[in-house]
Design an enzyme around this catalytic site. Structure first.
Site, PDB file in Angstrom:
ATOM      1  N   HIS A 265       0.833  -1.200   0.000  1.00  0.00           N
ATOM      2  CA  HIS A 265       0.000   0.000   0.000  1.00  0.00           C
ATOM      3  C   HIS A 265       0.875   1.262   0.000  1.00  0.00           C
ATOM      4  O   HIS A 265       0.720   2.153  -0.844  1.00  0.00           O
ATOM      5  CB  HIS A 265      -0.901  -0.039   1.231  1.00  0.00           C
ATOM      6  CG  HIS A 265      -1.904   1.068   1.306  1.00  0.00           C
ATOM      7  ND1 HIS A 265      -3.195   0.943   0.857  1.00  0.00           N
ATOM      8  CD2 HIS A 265      -1.816   2.326   1.802  1.00  0.00           C
ATOM      9  CE1 HIS A 265      -3.851   2.070   1.054  1.00  0.00           C
ATOM     10  NE2 HIS A 265      -3.031   2.935   1.635  1.00  0.00           N
ATOM     11  N   GLU A 266       1.804   1.319   0.939  1.00  0.00           N
ATOM     12  CA  GLU A 266       2.664   2.508   1.047  1.00  0.00           C
ATOM     13  C   GLU A 266       3.588   2.626  -0.168  1.00  0.00           C
ATOM     14  O   GLU A 266       3.946   3.735  -0.579  1.00  0.00           O
ATOM     15  CB  GLU A 266       3.481   2.487   2.341  1.00  0.00           C
ATOM     16  CG  GLU A 266       2.655   2.397   3.640  1.00  0.00           C
ATOM     17  CD  GLU A 266       1.637   3.518   3.830  1.00  0.00           C
ATOM     18  OE1 GLU A 266       1.822   4.591   3.221  1.00  0.00           O
ATOM     19  OE2 GLU A 266       0.640   3.308   4.563  1.00  0.00           O
ATOM     20  N   HIS A 269       1.708   4.610  -2.681  1.00  0.00           N
ATOM     21  CA  HIS A 269       1.805   6.054  -2.399  1.00  0.00           C
ATOM     22  C   HIS A 269       3.161   6.598  -2.855  1.00  0.00           C
ATOM     23  O   HIS A 269       3.252   7.626  -3.516  1.00  0.00           O
ATOM     24  CB  HIS A 269       1.641   6.313  -0.897  1.00  0.00           C
ATOM     25  CG  HIS A 269       0.223   6.282  -0.410  1.00  0.00           C
ATOM     26  ND1 HIS A 269      -0.779   7.031  -0.965  1.00  0.00           N
ATOM     27  CD2 HIS A 269      -0.364   5.600   0.618  1.00  0.00           C
ATOM     28  CE1 HIS A 269      -1.926   6.819  -0.323  1.00  0.00           C
ATOM     29  NE2 HIS A 269      -1.710   5.948   0.644  1.00  0.00           N
ATOM     30  N   GLU A 295      -4.789   7.777  -2.948  1.00  0.00           N
ATOM     31  CA  GLU A 295      -5.262   6.508  -2.401  1.00  0.00           C
ATOM     32  C   GLU A 295      -5.524   5.488  -3.518  1.00  0.00           C
ATOM     33  O   GLU A 295      -5.413   4.280  -3.308  1.00  0.00           O
ATOM     34  CB  GLU A 295      -6.527   6.749  -1.566  1.00  0.00           C
ATOM     35  CG  GLU A 295      -6.923   5.600  -0.669  1.00  0.00           C
ATOM     36  CD  GLU A 295      -5.983   5.356   0.512  1.00  0.00           C
ATOM     37  OE1 GLU A 295      -5.094   6.212   0.786  1.00  0.00           O
ATOM     38  OE2 GLU A 295      -6.137   4.303   1.160  1.00  0.00           O
TER      39      GLU A 295
END
Lengths: 500, 500
Positions: A265-266, A269, A295
């Site tokens: 997820h990160e 980003h 997101e």
């Protein structure tokens, strides 16, 4: 270029240099700083914040904007001017006294909330929270007044702080579609899975090996360790600037999936930040578009790539090697564990299917609250009612696991929640476009190749910075504005038909 | 307090908050930052440096100083005023053009030196270095002119930047004594050790275990891990602020002593910072006195405490436990390894006995150079001549291991070298006073107790900040100004008679 426009550029670059310092001082504070460092650290950050505030409130700014307005004919320059103006307006349109009162009320409310949440003390919380809501309403009215053309409601003006480009009208359309179909889809999914055996991937997993595996996954996903790093912190987050992107995660001895998916997820980003346009480094138009697009990138990496069956096939041998205790299950079990669905009280623990329902509940309430249609005291009843309607769970008298669970509202961060689900919608929509262009996407994932996803995103999203607003970006990248249909189709394919 | 004095305090606190940011951004750059982070990091630090410069050059400052002068009757306030004035004068007395020319010339000279040193290329170096020397002479003359009462020579004005309070006259006295006795003492030591077998403590030492052992040693020496941390970096250093002190070290697989003694050394520096007076936090008078006093603290922890026979007795069982490959030697062998003596070319590898000789050579040359008594071109001959006189080694034609070995002069940092040996002198002198007050010091060390040393230092050195200048501090703490006798006595006792 006009002189005024040049002045503005120089001024905003100066602000970016201060922001750089604060970014890494904050990272250090979360990841490295010993306990007793807090006092002098806070003083330093407060000083830099003050200098930044002075720069943004420089008397010359209004004149520069007036003079530069409509002076730039190049598309990118006028977008740059627009984004500088937006940040300046956001920073200066709320009276200093109101901002100060908000900081005081928000700090107290957030501080007390930490114990009130555990104590299930809604009445105690409400006393502080009424003031937070009252001040946020005042703030929203102020912000709306500064730009009535752009903001149809006070809540729209708060949305602009986090989801610029995504209006209340757009959200109503997207969330309306989700509301009308997701609860039934959830029921159908639960029905088909009724007889399924519960799956456990709990085991004994060495922390060092997990960190190395996370770094290996980041590398596969395209993270450049000459331009960033992974560390451990209590609350996982990503920050930094292009060239120096910092991801944090946390590891558990018995559970590996949360850290692994969190890292993916990160990495999403960070990948977005790593692809921002060099030509606009340090200027508002060179920043990421908004939180709904941000997101979408993190959720794409987590949900569409790493959680896919095809990627699980590729990754399981690496998992087996790094964490020997995983050798008792195969790629299919891993995928089943990743894709379990269970309605629950807590948003941050929710799965991909139920998560949007948590968000819509919050959006329903916060938009009505800010626009003055409901009062803070009504929240518990609304929460219970909507939890029953969306997720079939009651939170009556259960504030701890109900309306007291999130930190966001405690200090007045209204307008942020929608970005989580708009992100899921945008991510699914972009990934649908990628799949159409690359019908062999699963073969690539099975070989650990995600380069084609990165290239698609780089060109259409990352390199765009804030040249377009979020809905213009969605239209330019996928042919249409945010459309819940793609997320629903994704959830049906994965959770009803087990397709990927 | 006068308003002007209050203004000055507020202004310097602001500067301290900026310094805090730069301190930790620099630490991050050395310890954490990935390679590609450098560009934007440099821009941010340059911006903060610029803002700091503007603050120090604020037009109001001169008026405030004029108004506040002699207005404060409390001793501490007038010391505070004096230290603010000193920093202000140092920051503003050199024309900006000269400073800029120095940065350009220094950067080029330092950059080219990195390859010239390896290539033994004195002539290449000299071309750049002449400019550095010429600008530094100009700087020294400027600084002297700003305060002729305090600076008898141009070199004294550069000393003030690092060793404020230690004048050329004082250094001549202290170094004169050392020069007249240390070369003979060295010969005598070498003579008595002629037939000694060489000692080796090389082995196989796990890096993790060494880091844990370093942290254990820091704890024993009184380091508070709620107010600081230990990390790994290429070049060991210590930095930070009270409450958040950062030490770095580096570890080798085959050698543990350098890292361990280095950690002790940096713990001494950090301990000083940890004991600075809270009442003057962030103001110049609350800072450590000067580098000669700073180095006395680090050398005390390293040489007087950790290298002592008594402490080796205490520490060896911990060493045996942490690094099993050390179990083949005992505390006495460890102490012998710590206290080996061998004249050598390289300062940073020199032992406690020969180190001051390296420093005096450099001081002889740099003071004459800055005061215009010798020219840069004469350095190699002077170096060779003095190496032969002090250490019995020739560096003829060997620039790599001769006058090109240090980074200090390459960017014009003249006046720093003396602090290393003044630090050794001051450390030995303070420790002599401590021993007199605590005749049972060795019993304490054998039990791993160094609290009495910390308490002595805390009261007489750490809590004094910069209220006194270095020589006033020495007199107040030990009864006399820096006196080489104590270092010579220490070296005789340890290296001739093996006493501790």
């Amino acid at each position: 270029m006009t002189t005024a426009y040049q002045h503005l550029r120089t001024h905003f670059l100066k602000i970016a240099h201060l922001d750089h310092a604060m970014t890494f001082l904050n990272w250090d504070q979360m990841v490295m700083m010993p306990a007793h460092g807090i006092e002098r650290r806070s003083q330093s950050i407060a000083e830099l914040t003050g200098i930044r505030h002075e720069l943004l409130n420089d008397d010359a700014m209004a004149d520069w904007f007036a003079e530069a307005r409509h002076s730039e004919t190049e598309f990118a320059d006028s977008a740059s001017l627009r984004e500088m103006h937006r940040q300046w307006q956001q920073a200066t349109c709320v009276p200093a006294d109101l901002l100060k009162a908000q900081i005081v009320a928000g700090s107290k409310c957030e501080h007390d909330w930490r114990t009130q949440r555990e104590a299930n003390d809604w009445q105690g919380f409400l006393k502080n929270f009424k003031e937070v809501v009252s001040l946020s309403r005042e703030e929203a009215v102020c912000r709306q007044a500064a730009d009535r053309e752009r903001f149809a409601t006070p809540y729209d003006a708060l949305l602009d702080l986090h989801c610029a480009g995504d209006t209340q009208v757009l959200i109503n359309k997207v969330f309306g579609e989700l509301k009308s179909r997701l609860p039934a889809l959830l029921q159908e999914i639960m029905e088909t899975r009724k007889s399924r055996e519960p799956i456990s991937i709990v085991g004994d997993y060495a922390l060092d090996a997990q960190k190395a595996l996370s770094e290996q996954l980041m590398g596969i996903l395209g993270f450049d360790f000459d331009a960033g790093r992974l560390d451990v912190s209590m609350h996982p987050f990503s920050t930094g600037v292009k060239g120096d992107l910092r991801i944090t995660t946390r590891f558990s001895n018995t559970e590996f999936a949360e850290a692994l998916l969190g890292t993916a997820h990160e990495t999403g980003h960070s990948s977005y930040e790593s692809g921002l346009p060099d030509a606009w480094n340090g200027l508002p138009v060179g920043e990421a578009c908004n939180m709904s697009i941000h997101e979408s990138q993190s959720l794409m990496f987590e949900k569409q790539i790493v959680m896919s069956r095809a990627f699980c096939q590729f990754f399981t041998p690496l998992l087996h090697k790094a964490l020997p205790d995983t050798q008792r299950f195969d790629a299919d079990v891993l995928w089943q564990a990743y894709t379990e669905v269970k309605p629950s009280y807590i948003r941050v623990e929710a799965d991909e299917v139920t998560y949007p329902l948590h968000i819509m509940l919050r959006h329903d309430i916060e938009s009505a609250l800010i626009n003055g249609e409901v009062e803070a005291a009504e929240i518990p009843d609304l929460w219970d009612e909507k939890m029953q309607a969306y997720l079939g769970l009651s939170t009556k008298d259960n504030y701890t696991n109900g309306c007291l669970q999130d930190i966001h509202w405690t200090d007045g961060a209204f307008g942020y929640f929608p970005s989580y689900t708009l992100g899921a919608v945008n991510g699914a929509q972009m990934f649908a476009a990628i799949k159409q262009q690359h019908p062999d996407w699963q073969t690539h994932f099975e070989a650990g190749d995600v380069g084609f996803v990165r290239e698609w995103l780089r060109e259409r999203v990352w390199e765009q910075g804030s040249l377009l607003d979020s809905q213009e970006l969605m239209r330019s990248a996928t042919g249409e504005t945010s459309n819940a249909e793609y997320l629903l189709a994704h959830l049906e394919a994965r959770y009803l038909r087990g397709e990927y």
